[in-house]
Structures are given as C-alpha cells and as structure tokens.
Design an enzyme around this catalytic site. Structure first.
Site, PDB file in Angstrom:
ATOM      1  CE  LYS A 225      -3.211  -2.163   3.306  1.00  0.00           C
ATOM      2  NZ  LYS A 225      -3.804  -1.948   4.656  1.00  0.00           N
ATOM      3  N   GLY A 226       2.069   1.140   0.492  1.00  0.00           N
ATOM      4  CA  GLY A 226       2.890   2.322   0.800  1.00  0.00           C
ATOM      5  C   GLY A 226       3.165   3.254  -0.363  1.00  0.00           C
TER       6      GLY A 226
ATOM      7  CD  GLU B   1       7.879  -1.120  -2.567  1.00  0.00           C
ATOM      8  OE1 GLU B   1       6.836  -0.461  -2.366  1.00  0.00           O
ATOM      9  OE2 GLU B   1       8.024  -2.291  -2.185  1.00  0.00           O
TER      10      GLU B   1
ATOM     11  CG  ASP C 114      15.152  -1.887   4.964  1.00  0.00           C
ATOM     12  OD1 ASP C 114      16.302  -1.436   5.054  1.00  0.00           O
ATOM     13  OD2 ASP C 114      14.541  -2.351   5.942  1.00  0.00           O
TER      14      ASP C 114
ATOM     15  CE  LYS D  32      14.949   2.777   6.180  1.00  0.00           C
ATOM     16  NZ  LYS D  32      14.248   1.914   7.168  1.00  0.00           N
TER      17      LYS D  32
ATOM     18  CB  VAL E 201      11.136   7.211   6.754  1.00  0.00           C
ATOM     19  CG1 VAL E 201      12.540   7.722   7.027  1.00  0.00           C
ATOM     20  CG2 VAL E 201      11.162   6.149   5.672  1.00  0.00           C
TER      21      VAL E 201
ATOM     22  CG  ASP F  70       2.190   1.485   7.400  1.00  0.00           C
ATOM     23  OD1 ASP F  70       3.095   1.150   6.612  1.00  0.00           O
ATOM     24  OD2 ASP F  70       1.602   0.670   8.138  1.00  0.00           O
TER      25      ASP F  70
ATOM     26  NE  ARG G  87      -1.017   2.874   5.023  1.00  0.00           N
ATOM     27  CZ  ARG G  87      -0.082   1.972   4.729  1.00  0.00           C
ATOM     28  NH1 ARG G  87       0.969   2.331   4.030  1.00  0.00           N
ATOM     29  NH2 ARG G  87      -0.178   0.732   5.162  1.00  0.00           N
TER      30      ARG G  87
HETATM   31  P1  5GP Z   1      12.745  -4.852   2.134  1.00  0.00           P
HETATM   32  O1  5GP Z   1      12.163  -6.141   1.643  1.00  0.00           O
HETATM   33  O2  5GP Z   1      13.471  -4.078   1.059  1.00  0.00           O
HETATM   34  O3  5GP Z   1      13.624  -5.054   3.341  1.00  0.00           O
HETATM   35  O4  5GP Z   1      11.570  -4.006   2.721  1.00  0.00           O
HETATM   36  C1  5GP Z   1      10.799  -3.223   1.953  1.00  0.00           C
HETATM   37  C2  5GP Z   1       9.488  -2.926   2.641  1.00  0.00           C
HETATM   38  O5  5GP Z   1       9.660  -2.793   4.061  1.00  0.00           O
HETATM   39  C3  5GP Z   1       8.952  -1.616   2.161  1.00  0.00           C
HETATM   40  O6  5GP Z   1       8.153  -1.788   1.033  1.00  0.00           O
HETATM   41  C4  5GP Z   1       8.202  -1.126   3.370  1.00  0.00           C
HETATM   42  O7  5GP Z   1       6.903  -1.690   3.348  1.00  0.00           O
HETATM   43  C5  5GP Z   1       8.964  -1.679   4.536  1.00  0.00           C
HETATM   44  N1  5GP Z   1       9.916  -0.691   5.079  1.00  0.00           N
HETATM   45  C6  5GP Z   1      11.271  -0.768   5.068  1.00  0.00           C
HETATM   46  N2  5GP Z   1      11.825   0.307   5.664  1.00  0.00           N
HETATM   47  C7  5GP Z   1      10.790   1.094   6.049  1.00  0.00           C
HETATM   48  C8  5GP Z   1      10.708   2.371   6.712  1.00  0.00           C
HETATM   49  O8  5GP Z   1      11.691   3.022   7.076  1.00  0.00           O
HETATM   50  N3  5GP Z   1       9.450   2.867   6.916  1.00  0.00           N
HETATM   51  C9  5GP Z   1       8.321   2.205   6.524  1.00  0.00           C
HETATM   52  N4  5GP Z   1       7.152   2.786   6.783  1.00  0.00           N
HETATM   53  N5  5GP Z   1       8.366   1.005   5.907  1.00  0.00           N
HETATM   54  C10 5GP Z   1       9.585   0.461   5.674  1.00  0.00           C
HETATM   55 MG    MG Z   2       6.306  -1.396   0.447  1.00  0.00          MG
END
Ligand code: 5GP
Ligand code: MG
Length: 174
Positions: A40-41, A96, A100, A128, A150, A156, A162
């Site tokens: 949703k983000g 997206e 992260d 990130k 963040v 969220d 949001r």
């Molecule tokens: P990844 O699989 O790259 O570790 O994580 C990605 C997902 O984790 C993002 O789409 C998001 O939903 C969540 N996420 C990672 N870091 C953050 C952050 O700092 N804030 C928020 N709100 N969501 C995050």
């Molecule tokens: Mg996401």
C-alpha cells in the site's frame, strides 16, 4: 510518546518527483508502458508520479507480504494481490515506496521476470542503500535514506502516518 522529525519536505518531494517523471517520460518516449504500484505504501507516490510522467500508461497494482517470498517455491510466495495486466512483451515500471534489504523488490522482480516483459525497471521514492542484503537495480531513485524508520507520504507505522505530506523519521520514544 512517538516523536516525528521531518526528514524530507513536501516541496523537496514534489521537486524530486517532477525530475523523476521527466526522466521516465524521456526514457520511454512513445513506447507503451505499464506502471505497477506496489500497495500500500507507494500509493501516494504513484499518484503524483503518474502526473509527473505526464503521458498515458496502463496502471496496475500488486501487493506482497514483506517476508518469506521465494518464487522458486510456489508455497512461499506471499503474493496478496496480483496484476490484472498481461505484461508479456511490454515495458514495465514497478513503483515502490522504499527499498530496504531488497528482499521484497527482488521477489517482485523475479516473479514479474517470469512473465517475459519487454523490460522491467524499478522506481523507488526512498532507497535505504546501506542496508541492502540482495542486489536490486533501482533505475529511478528518489532519495537515499541513511538510517531510521520513516513514515508519511504513504509510508506507515501500524497503518498510521500515511496521510502526512512530508516524510518523517519516527522515534517510538520511551
Ligand atoms: P525490504 O524487503 O526491502 O527489506 O523491505 C521493503 C518494505 O519494508 C517496504 O516496502 C516497506 O513496506 C517496509 N519498510 C522498510 N523500511 C521502512 C521504513 O523506514 N518505513 C516504513 N514505513 N516502511 C519500511
Ligand atoms: Mg512497500
């Protein structure tokens, strides 16, 4: 008490999206393009980015769980909502909110890659980069975020924040 510290202002977001939209418009020229919002983000970013791209695209949506994704083992695919569009032979831009560790986007790329799109590229508002565990090529990155969790502008914490216009660092506090 949670504490919010503004990290990226609404003006900075708007200016960056304008530039991203221009690059995307120039890169894809008149080629048909499917833009995919990862729910949703990314939903608020997606809505603004579409207008900054400033041309017609086919829009579609997908949603995945942010853990345990492995497309080589069907049972582990945590795909909660799939595309309606047949992307075979089409240029696809995945939009997206934040990348992260990279696992979520790797999963989306692997999954959509099996459907033979003409091309597959990633646009992420926030990157990130230092926390990456699996490589992800982010063709269009908005801002690099160094550390912290963040929220705002679609992102969220437990469905909160949001609606905020700017992006903030959330400190859950004591
Ligand atoms: P990844 O699989 O790259 O570790 O994580 C990605 C997902 O984790 C993002 O789409 C998001 O939903 C969540 N996420 C990672 N870091 C953050 C952050 O700092 N804030 C928020 N709100 N969501 C995050
Ligand atoms: Mg996401």
């Amino acid at each position: 008490m949670s504490i919010l510290t503004e990290l990226i202002t609404r003006e900075q977001i708007a200016e960056r999206i304008r530039a991203l939209g221009e690059r995307i418009r120039n890169d894809y020229k008149d080629e048909p393009l499917v833009t995919v919002c990862v729910l949703k983000g990314a939903v608020i970013f997606f809505a603004d980015l579409l207008r900054a791209i400033g041309r017609s695209t086919t829009i579609d949506f997908m949603r995945i769980a942010s853990y345990g994704c492995n497309v080589t083992r069907e049972s582990n695919v945590r795909l909660l909502l799939d595309l309606e569009t047949d992307i075979a032979g089409k240029h696809v831009l995945i939009v997206e909110d934040i990348i992260d560790t990279g696992h979520s986007m790797r999963c989306v790329l692997d999954l959509l890659g099996t459907r033979n799109p003409a091309s597959l590229a990633v646009c992420a508002l926030l990157d990130k980069r230092e926390r990456r565990e699996v490589p992800v090529d982010v063709a269009y990155a908005g801002f690099v975020v160094e550390q912290g969790f963040v929220v705002g502008y679609g992102l969220d914490f437990a469905e909160g924040y949001r609606h905020l216009e700017a992006i903030h660092i959330l400190d859950p506090g004591a």
